[in-house]
Design a protein around this motif. Structure first.
Motif, PDB file in Angstrom:
ATOM      1  N   ASP A  53       1.520  56.346   1.669  1.00 49.71           N
ATOM      2  CA  ASP A  53       2.984  56.273   1.557  1.00 49.71           C
ATOM      3  C   ASP A  53       3.580  55.453   2.686  1.00 49.71           C
ATOM      4  OD1 ASP A  53       3.044  57.763  -0.741  1.00 49.71           O
ATOM      5  OD2 ASP A  53       3.262  59.671   0.315  1.00 49.71           O
ATOM      6  N   GLY A  54       4.579  54.661   2.355  1.00 52.99           N
ATOM      7  CA  GLY A  54       5.273  53.861   3.348  1.00 52.99           C
ATOM      8  C   GLY A  54       4.692  52.479   3.548  1.00 52.99           C
ATOM      9  N   GLU A  55       3.463  52.245   3.116  1.00 54.21           N
ATOM     10  CA  GLU A  55       2.860  50.916   3.251  1.00 54.21           C
ATOM     11  C   GLU A  55       3.216  50.072   2.033  1.00 54.21           C
ATOM     12  OE1 GLU A  55      -1.292  50.645   4.246  1.00 54.21           O
ATOM     13  OE2 GLU A  55      -1.245  52.635   5.144  1.00 54.21           O
ATOM     14  N   PRO A  56       3.403  48.774   2.219  1.00 54.50           N
ATOM     15  CA  PRO A  56       3.662  47.926   1.048  1.00 54.50           C
ATOM     16  C   PRO A  56       2.387  47.803   0.216  1.00 54.50           C
ATOM     17  CG  PRO A  56       3.443  46.603   3.036  1.00 54.50           C
ATOM     18  CD  PRO A  56       3.413  48.035   3.468  1.00 54.50           C
ATOM     19  N   PRO A  57       2.547  47.603  -1.092  1.00 51.52           N
ATOM     20  CA  PRO A  57       1.353  47.482  -1.937  1.00 51.52           C
ATOM     21  C   PRO A  57       0.556  46.233  -1.582  1.00 51.52           C
ATOM     22  CG  PRO A  57       3.321  46.938  -3.171  1.00 51.52           C
ATOM     23  CD  PRO A  57       3.779  47.446  -1.831  1.00 51.52           C
ATOM     24  N   ILE A  58      -0.750  46.365  -1.622  1.00 54.18           N
ATOM     25  CA  ILE A  58      -1.641  45.235  -1.355  1.00 54.18           C
ATOM     26  C   ILE A  58      -1.842  44.431  -2.632  1.00 54.18           C
ATOM     27  CG2 ILE A  58      -4.015  44.617  -0.710  1.00 54.18           C
ATOM     28  CD1 ILE A  58      -3.999  47.152   1.050  1.00 54.18           C
ATOM     29  N   ILE A  59      -1.830  45.118  -3.759  1.00 55.27           N
ATOM     30  CA  ILE A  59      -2.063  44.461  -5.045  1.00 55.27           C
ATOM     31  C   ILE A  59      -0.959  44.858  -6.019  1.00 55.27           C
ATOM     32  CG2 ILE A  59      -3.593  46.293  -5.837  1.00 55.27           C
ATOM     33  CD1 ILE A  59      -5.187  44.168  -7.374  1.00 55.27           C
ATOM     34  N   GLU A  60      -0.528  43.898  -6.792  1.00 56.62           N
ATOM     35  CA  GLU A  60       0.437  44.135  -7.858  1.00 56.62           C
ATOM     36  C   GLU A  60      -0.140  43.554  -9.132  1.00 56.62           C
ATOM     37  OE1 GLU A  60       4.484  42.969  -6.944  1.00 56.62           O
ATOM     38  OE2 GLU A  60       4.017  43.094  -4.799  1.00 56.62           O
ATOM     39  N   MET A  61      -0.120  44.351 -10.195  1.00 57.54           N
ATOM     40  CA  MET A  61      -0.640  43.910 -11.490  1.00 57.54           C
ATOM     41  C   MET A  61       0.392  44.202 -12.570  1.00 57.54           C
ATOM     42  SD  MET A  61      -4.624  45.137 -11.526  1.00 57.54           S
ATOM     43  CE  MET A  61      -4.289  46.857 -11.195  1.00 57.54           C
TER      44      MET A  61
END
Length: 141
Positions: A53-61
């Motif tokens: 939680d709180g971290e930006p996503p590393i991968i977006e699909m």
């Protein structure tokens, strides 16, 4: 004579069976013992990209469907047929199709998890002319 040949060709083409994308994926899955699916990326999100939680996503699909992946399925079939049935299943359980994918903001053609391969089906490249916009949301494992 030309008319008879035309009628014959018309009859043969009318009797031809066109396999749907879902039927093709099911046939390949059965032959090669590897599940082939498309759909909501949250269902096959690769565990190595899970964030807290709180971290930006590393991968977006983005999502795609088998119906939009006809040429991708043809490519998967061509690749699978280079191996004997069951060989690929010794390494992976599934091949998943995703819409556009960003890894740390960069466009990617696919990735993998411990038991699957995730390939990007970009419809702009496969002739469907369907535009998948990259959205701002992502799946979180």
């Amino acid at each position: 004579m030309k008319k008879a040949i035309f009628v014959f060709l018309l009859f043969v083409s009318a009797c031809s069976y066109f396999e749907s994308e879902t039927e093709q994926a099911n046939r390949l899955s059965k032959t090669h013992q590897v599940d082939i699916q498309a759909g909501e990326p949250c269902l096959f999100f690769p565990e190595q990209f899970a964030v807290s939680d709180g971290e930006p996503p590393i991968i977006e699909m983005e999502m795609t469907t088998l119906a939009d992946a006809s040429e991708s399925l043809d490519g998967i079939e061509a690749a699978l047929t280079t191996y004997p049935p069951g060989f690929v299943a010794e390494a992976i359980d599934a091949i998943y199709l995703s819409g556009p994918m960003l890894i740390e903001g960069a466009a990617a053609g696919g990735t993998y998890s411990s038991n699957s391969i995730i390939l990007v089906n970009l419809s702009g490249w496969n002739g469907t002319n369907f535009n998948f916009p990259l959205c701002q949301t992502s799946c979180r494992a």
